[in-house]
Structure formats: C-alpha cells, structure tokens
Design a protein around this motif. Sequence first.
Motif, mmCIF file in Angstrom:
data_model
loop_
_atom_site.group_PDB
_atom_site.id
_atom_site.type_symbol
_atom_site.label_atom_id
_atom_site.label_comp_id
_atom_site.label_asym_id
_atom_site.label_seq_id
_atom_site.Cartn_x
_atom_site.Cartn_y
_atom_site.Cartn_z
ATOM 1 N N GLU A 1 32.649 38.106 79.188
ATOM 2 C CA GLU A 1 32.742 39.523 79.536
ATOM 3 C C GLU A 1 32.441 39.737 81.011
ATOM 4 O OE1 GLU A 1 30.719 43.788 78.284
ATOM 5 O OE2 GLU A 1 30.470 42.042 77.002
ATOM 6 N N ALA B 1 34.906 41.385 83.812
ATOM 7 C CA ALA B 1 34.491 42.532 84.615
ATOM 8 C C ALA B 1 34.707 42.265 86.106
ATOM 9 C CB ALA B 1 33.031 42.858 84.336
ATOM 10 N N MET C 1 38.353 42.543 86.885
ATOM 11 C CA MET C 1 38.769 43.943 86.933
ATOM 12 C C MET C 1 38.325 44.597 88.240
ATOM 13 S SD MET C 1 38.109 45.049 83.018
ATOM 14 C CE MET C 1 39.107 46.519 82.955
ATOM 15 N N SER D 1 40.761 53.272 87.277
ATOM 16 C CA SER D 1 40.410 52.915 85.906
ATOM 17 C C SER D 1 39.913 51.470 85.827
ATOM 18 C CB SER D 1 41.591 53.136 84.970
ATOM 19 O OG SER D 1 42.641 52.265 85.274
ATOM 20 N N LEU D 2 40.562 50.559 86.560
ATOM 21 C CA LEU D 2 40.088 49.177 86.590
ATOM 22 C C LEU D 2 38.709 49.073 87.227
ATOM 23 C CD1 LEU D 2 43.297 47.226 87.651
ATOM 24 C CD2 LEU D 2 42.107 47.051 85.473
ATOM 25 N N THR E 1 35.996 50.730 84.892
ATOM 26 C CA THR E 1 35.778 49.919 83.700
ATOM 27 C C THR E 1 35.043 48.629 84.041
ATOM 28 O OG1 THR E 1 37.800 50.816 82.730
ATOM 29 C CG2 THR E 1 36.910 48.829 81.734
ATOM 30 N N ALA F 1 31.411 49.498 84.652
ATOM 31 C CA ALA F 1 30.725 49.802 83.391
ATOM 32 C C ALA F 1 30.445 48.535 82.598
ATOM 33 C CB ALA F 1 31.570 50.767 82.568
ATOM 34 N N MET F 2 31.394 47.609 82.608
ATOM 35 C CA MET F 2 31.175 46.350 81.895
ATOM 36 C C MET F 2 30.066 45.529 82.544
ATOM 37 S SD MET F 2 35.070 45.203 80.998
ATOM 38 C CE MET F 2 34.639 43.604 80.351
#
Length: 69
Positions: A16, A20, A23, A53-54, A57, A60-61
């Motif tokens: 994950e 992230a 992204m 958005s990338l 996100t 946030a990840m």
Amino acid sequence: MDGRSITTWARRNITERRMAVVMLVAGTPTTLAGVAMYVLPGPGFPFLVIGLSLLITGLAMLGAARKSP
C-alpha cells in the motif's frame, strides 16, 4: 508461465505504501501540468482533476498507513 502469474507477483511485491508513493509521483506533475494548461489556453481542467485526485488519494493512503515498529 511456470505456475506463476502477475497477480501473485503483485500481491507479494506491491504494498500500500508503494502504491501511495506511485500515486503521489504521478499526481504531482499531472496537477502542475493541469494548472499550467488551465491558466494558459488549453484543456487543463481534466488534467487538473485527475492530478488532484491522484495526489489527494496518495496523501490519504500515506497518512492512513499503519506505522510498523
């Protein structure tokens, strides 16, 4: 393919945190390009939305990632 597949490789190697970071790396220049194209005459709004958005996100990840000891 020797009983190995891309999905098993991805499950083992793509964490994950790595996703992230990817992204964030993709979102930052896309956002900057979208801002530049939005200010200059050009179709910058779709790039701006996709980049933001990338970027959001990915942040946030990274923020929600569990800290390992």
